[in-house]
Design a protein around this motif. Structure first.
Motif, mmCIF file in Angstrom:
data_model
loop_
_atom_site.group_PDB
_atom_site.id
_atom_site.type_symbol
_atom_site.label_atom_id
_atom_site.label_comp_id
_atom_site.label_asym_id
_atom_site.label_seq_id
_atom_site.Cartn_x
_atom_site.Cartn_y
_atom_site.Cartn_z
ATOM 1 N N ALA A 53 18.870 -10.096 -15.131
ATOM 2 C CA ALA A 53 17.593 -10.745 -14.811
ATOM 3 C C ALA A 53 16.492 -10.007 -15.564
ATOM 4 C CB ALA A 53 17.328 -10.716 -13.316
ATOM 5 N N ASP A 54 15.904 -10.678 -16.549
ATOM 6 C CA ASP A 54 14.760 -10.116 -17.267
ATOM 7 C C ASP A 54 13.501 -10.549 -16.513
ATOM 8 O OD1 ASP A 54 16.315 -8.944 -19.290
ATOM 9 O OD2 ASP A 54 16.340 -10.817 -20.427
ATOM 10 N N LEU A 63 7.215 -12.876 -5.643
ATOM 11 C CA LEU A 63 7.506 -13.886 -6.651
ATOM 12 C C LEU A 63 7.840 -13.182 -7.953
ATOM 13 C CD1 LEU A 63 4.618 -16.479 -6.082
ATOM 14 C CD2 LEU A 63 6.958 -16.567 -5.215
ATOM 15 N N ASN A 64 8.983 -13.521 -8.518
ATOM 16 C CA ASN A 64 9.405 -13.026 -9.822
ATOM 17 C C ASN A 64 9.472 -14.204 -10.782
ATOM 18 O OD1 ASN A 64 10.121 -10.232 -9.556
ATOM 19 N ND2 ASN A 64 11.971 -10.809 -8.480
ATOM 20 N N TRP A 89 22.119 -4.586 -8.174
ATOM 21 C CA TRP A 89 23.284 -4.664 -7.292
ATOM 22 C C TRP A 89 23.994 -6.007 -7.452
ATOM 23 C CZ3 TRP A 89 19.822 -2.977 -2.639
ATOM 24 C CH2 TRP A 89 19.554 -1.609 -2.738
ATOM 25 N N MET A 90 23.214 -7.067 -7.661
ATOM 26 C CA MET A 90 23.826 -8.387 -7.852
ATOM 27 C C MET A 90 24.605 -8.416 -9.166
ATOM 28 S SD MET A 90 20.782 -10.780 -6.304
ATOM 29 C CE MET A 90 21.613 -12.357 -6.316
ATOM 30 N N SER A 91 24.048 -7.847 -10.220
ATOM 31 C CA SER A 91 24.751 -7.846 -11.507
ATOM 32 C C SER A 91 26.015 -6.992 -11.459
ATOM 33 C CB SER A 91 23.830 -7.370 -12.630
ATOM 34 O OG SER A 91 23.610 -5.982 -12.564
ATOM 35 N N SER A 122 13.361 -5.050 -4.953
ATOM 36 C CA SER A 122 13.775 -6.282 -5.632
ATOM 37 C C SER A 122 14.517 -5.977 -6.936
ATOM 38 C CB SER A 122 12.559 -7.164 -5.918
ATOM 39 O OG SER A 122 12.938 -8.296 -6.662
ATOM 40 N N LYS A 123 13.990 -5.039 -7.715
ATOM 41 C CA LYS A 123 14.667 -4.657 -8.965
ATOM 42 C C LYS A 123 16.059 -4.095 -8.689
ATOM 43 C CE LYS A 123 10.572 -3.787 -11.752
ATOM 44 N NZ LYS A 123 9.742 -2.800 -12.440
ATOM 45 N N GLU A 124 16.150 -3.269 -7.652
ATOM 46 C CA GLU A 124 17.455 -2.720 -7.266
ATOM 47 C C GLU A 124 18.405 -3.841 -6.858
ATOM 48 O OE1 GLU A 124 18.760 0.741 -7.016
ATOM 49 O OE2 GLU A 124 17.305 0.557 -8.630
#
Length: 148
Positions: free
Chosen positions: A87-88, A104-105, A42-44, A36-38
């Motif tokens: 995304a923090d 869930l984030n 990748w989105m940014s 999820s962090k990756e």
């Protein structure tokens, strides 16, 4: 003596099986959190090809303004219609149902949407499906929080 030996062997076997079962989900949970962090990175960075490999072909995305399928989400990232700048992540949890992981984030998202930079607090629900040895993102939904 044979009974004692057999009992000790059974206890050792039970402890080994129990510890193996309790450590395996933690490894998989961390695998999902890392993935999820990756994905956020990748989105940014607008890594559309990498995201295309992660997103299931039937994936659905729910935003504040509507929903998109996989191709629409990839196109909006590629075109810059939505630029997920940062995304923090404040909290994360993972639950498993069979070969499905629900993450869930709670995040604060800095994004550029339609040319305007915006910051919003969200709970993001990510659903991952395990296909063989690979996790695929099947759904991602943004729920805007009323407080930061």
């Amino acid at each position: 003596m044979k009974t004692l030996f057999l009992s000790v062997c059974l206890i050792i076997l039970y402890v080994q099986l129990s510890s193996a079962q309790t450590t395996a989900p933690a490894v998989t949970e961390q695998e999902i959190i890392t993935l999820s962090k990756e994905k956020w990175r990748w989105m940014s960075e607008k890594k559309v090809d990498t995201l295309a490999a992660l997103f299931h072909e039937k994936a659905m995305f729910v935003h504040m303004g509507g929903s998109m399928n996989r191709d629409q989400e990839l196109n909006v990232i590629k075109s810059g219609g939505i630029h997920y700048k940062q995304a923090d992540i404040h909290d994360v949890s993972v639950q498993f149902i069979g070969q499905t992981a629900i993450l869930l984030n709670r995040i604060t998202l800095l994004a550029v949407v339609g040319g305007n930079e915006v910051t919003n607090p969200f709970v993001v629900t990510e659903v991952y499906i395990r296909q063989g040895d690979v996790w695929k993102l099947g759904s991602m939904s943004f729920t805007r929080l009323l407080t930061r």
